[in-house]
Design a protein around this motif. Structure first.
Motif, PDB file in Angstrom:
ATOM      1  N   LYS A   1       0.826  -1.214   0.000  1.00  0.00           N
ATOM      2  CA  LYS A   1       0.000   0.000   0.000  1.00  0.00           C
ATOM      3  C   LYS A   1       0.859   1.263   0.000  1.00  0.00           C
ATOM      4  O   LYS A   1       0.550   2.232  -0.693  1.00  0.00           O
ATOM      5  CB  LYS A   1      -0.929  -0.001   1.215  1.00  0.00           C
ATOM      6  N   ARG A   2       1.932   1.237   0.807  1.00  0.00           N
ATOM      7  CA  ARG A   2       2.828   2.407   0.828  1.00  0.00           C
ATOM      8  C   ARG A   2       3.456   2.608  -0.539  1.00  0.00           C
ATOM      9  O   ARG A   2       3.591   3.745  -1.024  1.00  0.00           O
ATOM     10  CB  ARG A   2       3.899   2.221   1.904  1.00  0.00           C
ATOM     11  N   ALA A   3       3.862   1.498  -1.160  1.00  0.00           N
ATOM     12  CA  ALA A   3       4.466   1.609  -2.486  1.00  0.00           C
ATOM     13  C   ALA A   3       3.449   2.147  -3.494  1.00  0.00           C
ATOM     14  O   ALA A   3       3.772   2.975  -4.348  1.00  0.00           O
ATOM     15  CB  ALA A   3       4.992   0.245  -2.940  1.00  0.00           C
ATOM     16  N   GLN A   4       2.167   1.651  -3.373  1.00  0.00           N
ATOM     17  CA  GLN A   4       1.130   2.156  -4.257  1.00  0.00           C
ATOM     18  C   GLN A   4       0.902   3.653  -4.052  1.00  0.00           C
ATOM     19  O   GLN A   4       0.751   4.429  -5.008  1.00  0.00           O
ATOM     20  CB  GLN A   4      -0.181   1.389  -4.015  1.00  0.00           C
ATOM     21  N   ALA A   5       0.850   4.074  -2.762  1.00  0.00           N
ATOM     22  CA  ALA A   5       0.616   5.488  -2.460  1.00  0.00           C
ATOM     23  C   ALA A   5       1.764   6.353  -2.984  1.00  0.00           C
ATOM     24  O   ALA A   5       1.543   7.430  -3.567  1.00  0.00           O
ATOM     25  CB  ALA A   5       0.450   5.680  -0.950  1.00  0.00           C
ATOM     26  N   GLU A   6       2.995   5.869  -2.759  1.00  0.00           N
ATOM     27  CA  GLU A   6       4.141   6.624  -3.250  1.00  0.00           C
ATOM     28  C   GLU A   6       4.124   6.704  -4.780  1.00  0.00           C
ATOM     29  O   GLU A   6       4.428   7.748  -5.370  1.00  0.00           O
ATOM     30  CB  GLU A   6       5.434   5.963  -2.762  1.00  0.00           C
ATOM     31  N   TYR A   7       3.741   5.597  -5.403  1.00  0.00           N
ATOM     32  CA  TYR A   7       3.677   5.591  -6.873  1.00  0.00           C
ATOM     33  C   TYR A   7       2.586   6.560  -7.360  1.00  0.00           C
ATOM     34  O   TYR A   7       2.792   7.311  -8.318  1.00  0.00           O
ATOM     35  CB  TYR A   7       3.387   4.172  -7.357  1.00  0.00           C
ATOM     36  N   ALA A   8       1.422   6.515  -6.661  1.00  0.00           N
ATOM     37  CA  ALA A   8       0.330   7.416  -7.055  1.00  0.00           C
ATOM     38  C   ALA A   8       0.742   8.880  -6.863  1.00  0.00           C
ATOM     39  O   ALA A   8       0.463   9.742  -7.707  1.00  0.00           O
ATOM     40  CB  ALA A   8      -0.925   7.098  -6.243  1.00  0.00           C
ATOM     41  N   ASN A   9       1.388   9.157  -5.715  1.00  0.00           N
ATOM     42  CA  ASN A   9       1.850  10.535  -5.480  1.00  0.00           C
ATOM     43  C   ASN A   9       2.860  10.974  -6.528  1.00  0.00           C
ATOM     44  O   ASN A   9       2.831  12.117  -7.006  1.00  0.00           O
ATOM     45  CB  ASN A   9       2.466  10.655  -4.081  1.00  0.00           C
ATOM     46  N   GLU A  10       3.753  10.073  -6.880  1.00  0.00           N
ATOM     47  CA  GLU A  10       4.759  10.399  -7.880  1.00  0.00           C
ATOM     48  C   GLU A  10       4.104  10.647  -9.238  1.00  0.00           C
ATOM     49  O   GLU A  10       4.467  11.592  -9.958  1.00  0.00           O
ATOM     50  CB  GLU A  10       5.790   9.273  -7.975  1.00  0.00           C
TER      51      GLU A  10
END
Length: 407
Positions: A54-63
Motif C-alpha cells: 500500500k505504501r508503495a502504491q501510495a508513493e507511486y500514485a503521489n509520484e
C-alpha cells in the motif's frame, strides 16, 4: 518468527516423543500450537507485506500525480510562451506598419561623426602649423576642410540624437492611434515645444509611416484610419459651426454677440480635439453599453462647448473640464481600449474594465452638473422674464395678481 523448518522439527519431535512414550495426549495440542504460531507469524508477514504494498502504491500514485502536475504546468508554460511569442510577433508586425526602422539613420550618423572627427583631428593641427610657418591665406584650404569636418560631426550627432529620441517616442506611443505632445514631453523630461519640433522633423524625414499632427498640433495621430476619423469629426464640427453661425446671423441675439477672443477660440479648439479623441475611442470600443456611456458624455460635452461658444462668459467656468475631466476621460478610454484589445481577458482585466465603466458613470454625472451650471444664467433670465411677464399681465388685469392669489 518460526520458520517452516522449525515448525516441522517441532512436529517431528512431538510425534517421536509420543511414539516413544506411547503418550499421545499432548500431540494434538502441540501440533495445533505450532501451526497457530506459524499462522500468526504468516498473518503478520502478510499484513506487513500488504502495508508495504500500500505504501508503495501510495508513493507511486503521489509520484504519478506530481509528474502529471508537472506535465500540466510545463504544458501551460509552453502555451503561455507560445502566446507571448505570438503576441510579440503581432506587436512587431503592427509596429512595422506604423514606424520605419531607423537603424540605418543611426549608422549614417555614427559614420558622419567618425569621419568628421577624423577630419577635424587631422586638419586642425595641420592648419595651425601652416598659419604659424607660412601665412593665413595658405591656411584657408585647411580651415575650410576643418569646417567641413565640424559640419559632418554636427550632422552625425544630430542624426544619432534624432534616432535615439525617435526610439523613446516609439516606446511611449506603441500601438496607440494617438498620443499627446504633452505626454511625450512628460515622459522624456523635455519641453512640449521641443517635442513638437522633433515630431515635425521625424514626420518630414519619414520616421512615421502613417502619422500626422492634428490641426492644433497638440497630438500626433499614428494611423491613417484614425486620422480620417479625426478629419471627419473636424469636418462635422466645422459644418455644425457654419450652420449655427448662419442661424445666429438672423437672430437678434447674434447682433449683440461679442466676438470670441483668441484665447476662447484656442480653448474651444482644444475642447473639440478632446471630443474627437473621445469619438475615436467610441468607434474603436465594440461594447454596446460602454458605447452608450461614451455617447452620453460626448453629447453633453458638445452641448457645453456650444453654450461656451454662444456665451463666452462661461468659458471661465470650464477650468476643471479642460484640465481634469476631459483628460481623465480620454486617459480612461485609452486604458479601456488597451484592456479590451488583449487576446486573453483574465479576472484582473475584467475587474479593471468594470472599474473604468464605473468611473465613466461618475464623469458623466460631473459633466451633466457642469452643463447645468453653464445654463444657470439662462435659468435666472427665464425666471426673471416670467416674473416680469406675470407682473405686467396682472397690472393690466389679464391675470390674477400674485397678492390676490395669496389672499
Amino acid at each position: 518468527m518460526a520458520s517452516s523448518k522449525n515448525i516441522g522439527d517441532q512436529i517431528r519431535d512431538a510425534v517421536n516423543n509420543a511414539v516413544d512414550s506411547q503418550d499421545y495426549s499432548n500431540l494434538q495440542h502441540t501440533i495445533e500450537q505450532s501451526f497457530g504460531t506459524a499462522a500468526v507469524n504468516i498473518g503478520r508477514s502478510i499484513a506487513q507485506a500488504q502495508d508495504s504494498f500500500k505504501r508503495a502504491q501510495a508513493e507511486y500514485a503521489n509520484e504519478q500525480q506530481r509528474l502529471q502536475k508537472e506535465r500540466i504546468r510545463n504544458q501551460r508554460e509552453a502555451q503561455q510562451a507560445q502566446i507571448r511569442l505570438k503576441q510579440q510577433r503581432q506587436l512587431q508586425a503592427q509596429m512595422q506598419t506604423l514606424y520605419n526602422d531607423k537603424g540605418g539613420s543611426r549608422g549614417v550618423g555614427i559614420a558622419l561623426v567618425t569621419l568628421g572627427a577624423l577630419i577635424v583631428a587631422s586638419l586642425g593641427p595641420a592648419s595651425l602649423a601652416v598659419i604659424l610657418t607660412e601665412s593665413i591665406a595658405a591656411a584657408i584650404p585647411w580651415a575650410v576642410c576643418g569646417v567641413i569636418g565640424i559640419v559632418l560631426l554636427v550632422m552625425g550627432i544630430s542624426k544619432i540624437l534624432t534616432a535615439n529620441t525617435f526610439d523613446k517616442y516609439k516606446s511611449i506611443i506603441g500601438l496607440r492611434e494617438y498620443c499627446y505632445v504633452t505626454e511625450l514631453a512628460a515622459h522624456t523630461g523635455d519641453k512640449p515645444e521641443n517635442v513638437l519640433k522633433n515630431l515635425k522633423k521625424m514626420l518630414s524625414n519619414g520616421f512615421f509611416k502613417q502619422a500626422a499632427l492634428d490641426d492644433s498640433e497638440t497630438m500626433i495621430i499614428t494611423t491613417t484610419q484614425a486620422y480620417e476619423q479625426y478629419r471627419q469629426a473636424q469636418a462635422e464640427f466645422k459644418k455644425r459651426q457654419r450652420q449655427e453661425n448662419l442661424a445666429g446671423s438672423v437672430s437678434a441675439d447674434s447682433k449683440s454677440k461679442q466676438p470670441l477672443t483668441p484665447e476662447a477660440k484656442a480653448l474651444l479648439s482644444r475642447g473639440e480635439a478632446y471630443v474627437a479623441k473621445i469619438r475615436l475611442s467610441n468607434d474603436a470600443i465594440p461594447g454596446e453599453e460602454i458605447s452608450r456611456k461614451i455617447d452620453q458624455i460626448e453629447q453633453v460635452v458638445r452641448t457645453i462647448f456650444k453654450r461656451a461658444e454662444e456665451h463666452p462668459q462661461v468659458i471661465d467656468d470650464l477650468g476643471h473640464l479642460m484640465d481634469y475631466y476631459l483628460p481623465t476621460t480620454v486617459k480612461l478610454l485609452d486604458a479601456y481600449r488597451d484592456l479590451d484589445s488583449q487576446p486573453i481577458a483574465g479576472e484582473n482585466i475584467q475587474k479593471s474594465k468594470r472599474e473604468i465603466e464605473g468611473a465613466l458613470d461618475s464623469l458623466a454625472v460631473a459633466f451633466e452638473k457642469l452643463l447645468d451650471s453653464v445654463f444657470q444664467d439662462m435659468a435666472w433670465d427665464v425666471s426673471s422674464d416670467v416674473s416680469v411677464l406675470h407682473t405686467v399681465l396682472a397690472q393690466e388685469g389679464l391675470v390674477e395678481s400674485p397678492f390676490d392669489m395669496k389672499k
